[in-house]
Design a protein around this motif. Sequence first.
Motif, PDB file in Angstrom:
ATOM      1  N   ALA A   1       0.830  -1.198   0.000  1.00  0.00           N
ATOM      2  CA  ALA A   1       0.000   0.000   0.000  1.00  0.00           C
ATOM      3  C   ALA A   1       0.872   1.258   0.000  1.00  0.00           C
ATOM      4  CB  ALA A   1      -0.938  -0.020   1.203  1.00  0.00           C
TER       5      ALA A   1
ATOM      6  N   TYR B   1       1.776   9.499  -5.913  1.00  0.00           N
ATOM      7  CA  TYR B   1       2.188  10.857  -5.601  1.00  0.00           C
ATOM      8  C   TYR B   1       3.152  11.390  -6.655  1.00  0.00           C
ATOM      9  CZ  TYR B   1       4.374  14.753  -3.183  1.00  0.00           C
ATOM     10  OH  TYR B   1       4.904  15.986  -2.872  1.00  0.00           O
TER      11      TYR B   1
ATOM     12  N   ASN C   1       2.433   1.939  -3.419  1.00  0.00           N
ATOM     13  CA  ASN C   1       1.424   2.415  -4.360  1.00  0.00           C
ATOM     14  C   ASN C   1       1.128   3.902  -4.140  1.00  0.00           C
ATOM     15  OD1 ASN C   1       1.088   0.044  -5.768  1.00  0.00           O
ATOM     16  ND2 ASN C   1      -0.465  -0.751  -4.342  1.00  0.00           N
ATOM     17  N   ILE C   2       1.122   4.292  -2.888  1.00  0.00           N
ATOM     18  CA  ILE C   2       0.873   5.712  -2.580  1.00  0.00           C
ATOM     19  C   ILE C   2       2.010   6.581  -3.107  1.00  0.00           C
ATOM     20  CG2 ILE C   2       0.699   7.384  -0.693  1.00  0.00           C
ATOM     21  CD1 ILE C   2      -0.753   5.202   0.909  1.00  0.00           C
TER      22      ILE C   2
END
Length: 617
Positions: A538, A546, A541-542
């Motif tokens: 997770a 970004y 992926n962030i």
Amino acid sequence: MTNRKLHEAILFISSFLSLSCTQNAQQDFHVKTADVDMMDTILETYWASHYLQRDGYDHHRNTRECQQVKYGNMTSSTVVARDFHDKDLQLPLMESRYTFEDIGPFYNRKTVFIHYTVVNNPFRTLSVLEPLKQGGCQDGKTGDRATVVKSAEQMKCMVAINAGLFNTTSGSCLGNVVSNGRLVQDSGGIQNAHFGIKANGELFFGYLSEIDLIADDFLQLVGGVIWLVRNGEVYVSDSLKIECADMQETGSLETFTNIVSARTAVGVDKEGRVLLIQVDGKSFSRGVSLEEFAHLLLTYDIVDAINLDGGGSSTYVINGTVVNFPSDKCSDDSRFHCGRKVSTILCVHDVECVPTDCSGHGQCKMGRCECDAPWIGTACDTLQCINNCSSQGSCTSDGCDCDAGWHGDDCNQSCSSGQYGKGCIHECVCLHGASCNPVDGTCDCPIGKTGAACDQACPFGYYGEHCKQLCLCQDGCPCHAVTGSCNFTDLDQDLFLAGQCYAKATIKQRQLVPDQSEDYRLMQMGFAVLGLVASISAVLNIILAYKLFTKPKQRMKYRPPQSSNSSHMFMFQGVSTSDDELSSLSEYSKAETTFTQSERLKDKNTKDLDLFSKDNT
């Protein structure tokens, strides 16, 4: 003729002095029957009306008193049958011959035709048979009559002759009759000459009392009229003083004795052989008188003989064929002569075995039973198997019935390895190389093993053969199942298995829940790892998202065409052409646009460029 009449007168007077039998009042009565030649009725048998008185010479005591002093109290003669002591048969069993002889004085010479048979083994081959079948004599009041040929079929007689006398009215047998050891008829003590065979091997000729009939154990017995030869001497005249005249239907006993007719007799020689003799004739015309017959018998070395039924009854049969010349006319054709239906017969037959069927376990051949295996004995009634089944089975009619664990013809072979039971047909189920008991299949387990199939180790605390020895380890510890050793190095695996088994048994017995904490911890660790992996994914992926949305945009610079080809390539400035940057953004790539030089498209391209410039500003 004068002497004959005088003789008859003397006999008639002597009857009142108790010197002869009581005569029947109807002694001149002749019975007429359809199947009897009336010219030959002079030698008929009993009277139609038979009224004997118990105070006449039908008593054995009177017979003893009437005979000559030299015979003492003996009223019979006996000779041991040739084959009684000699167990080997004399062959041939019998010899039959036919001859003729001239008899009488030179001035009255006559020729007579004779059939005779020498029975070499009378004890085992001569029988008295009832007419037609067993029970043919019936009850002494009525009876069957049959030809000698028909009666001879009962025992397949090789030679057969007529024997005892009979009542021509009722057909019943007369006199004492014993057939093959069975008492058929008791005459009640009437005194007439008899022929018999005793169980002790003696051939009997003469007179007997009612007690003698039972005590002497007769196998065969038949009565006649007139004892012809006694101890090698003619005995006709003496018999006339003793015998009961009611035994015949001829008339006076002297007339019965003196007329010429066909005659039949049975006798014995010094060697114990029986002779059956028949002389052809016809009453009053041809044949012999009893006196002549007795003298004729002496020429054949006969020592004792009695006269049997004669006249039209006289029949001689060999192998089912009448060989003499009977005097009766045939009922179906009067041109020929046929045998008369008579009473008992004398039968010469093959030697019979005892029992006749060899107990059902063999075949009778010449008087000896040839037994079927495994039967033995003279009667084939004893079982004998090979080696007595080696004492490991029972002897049956089919051979040895072996006990469980044994097989073979004589039960001397043990079951093969791996087999057991009755007939060795069962397979052993022993494990670990254990041997199998051939009888019941019980496993003989090796040391340290137990159980029906030797599939279990010795129980806790025991070891050795059949697990019967107790472990002696300290603190009650178990020992090695084979050696009994208390060394724990040898027991690790065993203890582990024992503990595992004990735990399972305890859980099952106390219905406890098994300990699953280890499984639970493993499950928690799995979930933790999965959560960590999900968290890292997770975060990454962030970060990527970004970078994608926060990177500044660059204006695209117009790059003039490189050549004056028919098509032009434009590169848009403001968009990175680096492979790394393109791959990180993953959605952008170089854009190429081709325009044709047609005039129609120039205006369009110009408009597009203007629009593009405005956007960049």
